[in-house]
Structures are given as C-alpha cells and as structure tokens.
Motif scaffolding. Structure first.
Motif, short mmCIF file in Angstrom:
data_model
loop_
_atom_site.label_atom_id
_atom_site.label_comp_id
_atom_site.label_asym_id
_atom_site.label_seq_id
_atom_site.Cartn_x
_atom_site.Cartn_y
_atom_site.Cartn_z
N VAL A 9 -9.97 1.18 -3.13
CA VAL A 9 -9.71 -0.23 -3.41
C VAL A 9 -8.98 -0.83 -2.21
O VAL A 9 -7.97 -0.27 -1.75
N GLU A 10 -9.52 -1.92 -1.69
CA GLU A 10 -8.82 -2.66 -0.63
C GLU A 10 -7.75 -3.51 -1.31
O GLU A 10 -8.06 -4.43 -2.08
N VAL A 11 -6.50 -3.19 -1.06
CA VAL A 11 -5.39 -3.84 -1.77
C VAL A 11 -5.18 -5.25 -1.23
O VAL A 11 -5.08 -5.47 -0.03
N ARG A 12 -5.11 -6.21 -2.15
CA ARG A 12 -4.82 -7.59 -1.80
C ARG A 12 -3.37 -7.96 -2.12
O ARG A 12 -2.77 -8.81 -1.47
N ALA A 13 -2.80 -7.33 -3.16
CA ALA A 13 -1.40 -7.56 -3.50
C ALA A 13 -0.89 -6.34 -4.26
O ALA A 13 -1.65 -5.66 -4.97
N SER A 14 0.39 -6.06 -4.09
CA SER A 14 1.03 -4.97 -4.83
C SER A 14 2.41 -5.47 -5.24
O SER A 14 2.86 -6.52 -4.80
N SER A 15 3.07 -4.72 -6.11
CA SER A 15 4.42 -5.12 -6.51
C SER A 15 5.30 -3.89 -6.65
O SER A 15 4.82 -2.76 -6.86
N LEU A 16 6.61 -4.12 -6.53
CA LEU A 16 7.58 -3.04 -6.57
C LEU A 16 8.11 -2.82 -7.97
O LEU A 16 8.11 -3.73 -8.80
N GLY A 38 4.56 3.23 -4.80
CA GLY A 38 3.93 2.12 -5.50
C GLY A 38 3.00 2.53 -6.63
O GLY A 38 2.24 3.49 -6.52
N CYS A 39 3.10 1.77 -7.74
CA CYS A 39 2.23 1.97 -8.91
C CYS A 39 1.32 0.77 -9.18
O CYS A 39 0.33 0.92 -9.90
N ASP A 40 1.68 -0.39 -8.65
CA ASP A 40 1.00 -1.64 -9.02
C ASP A 40 0.15 -2.18 -7.87
O ASP A 40 0.64 -2.29 -6.74
N LEU A 49 4.25 -7.86 -2.88
CA LEU A 49 3.87 -7.72 -1.48
C LEU A 49 2.47 -8.30 -1.30
O LEU A 49 1.54 -7.93 -2.02
N ASP A 50 2.34 -9.22 -0.35
CA ASP A 50 1.07 -9.88 -0.06
C ASP A 50 0.39 -9.12 1.06
O ASP A 50 0.93 -8.99 2.17
N HIS A 51 -0.82 -8.61 0.80
CA HIS A 51 -1.54 -7.78 1.77
C HIS A 51 -2.60 -8.57 2.53
O HIS A 51 -3.56 -7.97 3.02
#
Length: 320
Positions: free
Chosen positions: A34-41, A64-66, A316-318
């Motif tokens: 999966v190409e990550v577009r956003a994640s969170s802590l 990271g989990c999200d 986090l904005d990727h």
C-alpha cells in the motif's frame, strides 16, 4: 524508503531510539503493498520505543499501526492493523495475534505491506487524513461502545480522561449513537472542547447526574474507583488501557452487589473497522485531529505526542 522506526530501546527516554531515515524491511512475499497517503500516531508507538511489546532483537522496526493509502490496483484503502487468524471468528481473540509494528513493519513509512484481507475500502466521504485516524484509537472506542459495552439505545456513557485518541473517539461516537456522554478532564480547556463534541465535561471524580450504562476506562488506577461508583446496576466498565497505572484496588462488594461487568477490550476486527467506516460516512462523523505534520517532520509529531498536550489524533501527511 523513508520510514520512522525504532532503532534502539530506551524505557526512560523513548525518543532517543526514534530514527527517521531510509529503511527497507523484509515482509512475507504474498502480502500486498500500500502506498501510504496518511498515517497517524498512537501511544502504542511510544510504548514500542520503550520496549513494551517490542524486544530489541526485532530492531530496527518501522513504527505505526494506522494508515490509509492506495493498493496496487489503484483502490483507496484503509489498513487494518491486527495480524491474526479469522478462524477464531474474531482475529483479536487469536492468542498469536500481533499488531503492525510489533512483529511486522508498521505504517509510518512511504509504503506498508499487509495481508490483502487487512485492506478495507476507504469511503469517498473521508479524506486520507481522516481515514488514517480510525484503525486503532477509533476502532478501539467503537468496539468498547458497541461490541464489548453493548451500549443500549438511548443509553449513557462515562469516558475517563477525555483528551486522548480513544477518549475523544468515544465521546464523538457515543454521541453519534444517541447516548448521553459524560467525560472527565483535569484541564479546563479540554473540558471546554469536550462540550463542543457533544459531551458533558466534568472534573475527575465528580458526581454525575446519573449512573451510566457503560464506562470507557483507559486511565487505570487513578480513575477505576470512580468508574465503579458511576456504573449503573448491571453496567459495564470496559478497559482498553491503563496509561496512569495498571495496579488498581477494586471494591468487589460493589462489583457483585450491582452485578457489574469489568471487560477487557483490545482493538477490533476487520469487519468492525468496515462498520466504523460506514458509520462515519453515513452519519457525517469525523475524527478529531489535533495536528497534521508532514511525514518528514515525524519526530516533531512524536515530541508533541510525548508532551501529553494532545486533544485528538496526530496525523502525518505523506504527500509526495
């Protein structure tokens, strides 16, 4: 690829072991990228850096989990973080279950690889940043309310420590489910923000206008006595964390006399994540986002998380 990972374990100074740099970890060949577009802590990330659930022999480990992103077929997806067998009917009950970033690389990277069954379609109504907030804290809150807590129609909820990711999710989701929601906080500013989410803010230990059907307990030892006192006859105290202490004294007389249930809850299933996404899309529910950081500035986001001065989620904005 660029990743935020644990390069060392330090129980007293977790950020000393945080590295943001290039890393290409190994993953099972049959998993999808999966190409990550956003994640969170999550606080889980800080506990990992302290060595809780992450032994030194597994380092370096992407944290990271999200995450939300795009699968190899171009579909917008949300990543379910629980790696476990569905033969139990509920992968969270698999005794060998694990979360991303514990045994396998996590989501705080440009790419994440997971079993195809761990991908859930992202509703078009949700942005990548919003969707990336849901798989851990919001899914945990959803399961605590709907599944473990069995929140009745027109019921009532107490949320202890109403500032963290699970707590704010429980306030918003409980309100969306039609419940009367009370939430505690020592911080006057956070109590004002709780009110804007539809909850009734009270000081820790305060007497409520009513006893509640469900208590959302993530604080632990300092609040468990209050949680028991606030529960209605036959009420459920649902525990998914103990951020302020895990060794608590419990008055068992209250438990058996009022026939209370003290229930553990951990994460949620893929199907529950799909139901949560559908609820958010249909009811216009959106996660509470404290701040958004560019992925390259992940360390500053971790510093914000460690400060404890957070209301909602850190994203986090990727963007490339």
């Amino acid at each position: 690829m660029l990743a935020a990972y644990a390069s060392a374990i330090d129980p007293d100074n977790p950020l000393a072991g945080l590295t943001v740099g290039e890393l290409e970890p190994a993953t099972p060949e049959d998993w999808v990228t999966v190409e990550v577009r956003a994640s969170s802590l999550n606080h889980h990330d800080l506990w990992s850096l302290r060595g809780v659930g992450l032994p030194a022999d597994r380092l370096p480990m992407v944290l990271g989990c999200d995450a939300a992103g795009v699968d190899p077929d171009g579909n917008e997806v949300v990543v379910h973080a629980v790696i476990g067998s569905r033969e139990y009917g509920d992968e969270t009950m698999d005794p060998r279950r694990t979360l991303l970033s514990e045994k396998y690389p996590g989501t705080l990277a440009e790419r994440v690889r997971v079993p195809r069954g761990n991908l859930v379609p992202k509703p078009a109504e949700l942005s990548f940043a919003e969707a990336a907030c849901l798989p851990t804290a919001w899914l945990t809150a959803y399961r605590m309310l709907r599944v473990r807590g069995r929140l009745p129609d027109g019921g009532s909820v107490l949320v202890q420590g109403g500032g963290g990711g699970v707590a704010t999710a429980a306030i918003v989701l409980g309100t969306a489910m039609g419940a009367r929601v009370y939430a505690t906080s020592r911080d006057p500013e956070k109590r004002e923000r709780i009110a804007t989410l539809g909850g009734t803010a009270v000081e820790p230990g305060a007497r409520l206008p009513e006893r509640v059907d469900v208590v959302i307990e993530t604080v632990g030892a300092p609040t468990i006595e209050h949680s028991l006192k606030c529960a209605n006859q036959g009420g459920r105290i649902v525990v998914s964390g103990a951020t302020a202490g895990h060794l608590a004294n419990i008055d068992l007389r209250r438990v058996f006399f009022l026939q209370l249930e003290i229930l553990g809850s951990t994460m949620g299933t893929r199907d529950e994540l799909a139901a949560l996404l559908a609820l958010c899309a249909a009811e216009g529910v959106r996660p509470i986002i404290d701040s958004v950081y560019p992925f390259s500035d992940a360390r500053r986001a971790f510093e914000h998380l460690e400060s404890g001065e957070v209301f909602g989620k850190l994203v986090l904005d990727h963007k490339r």
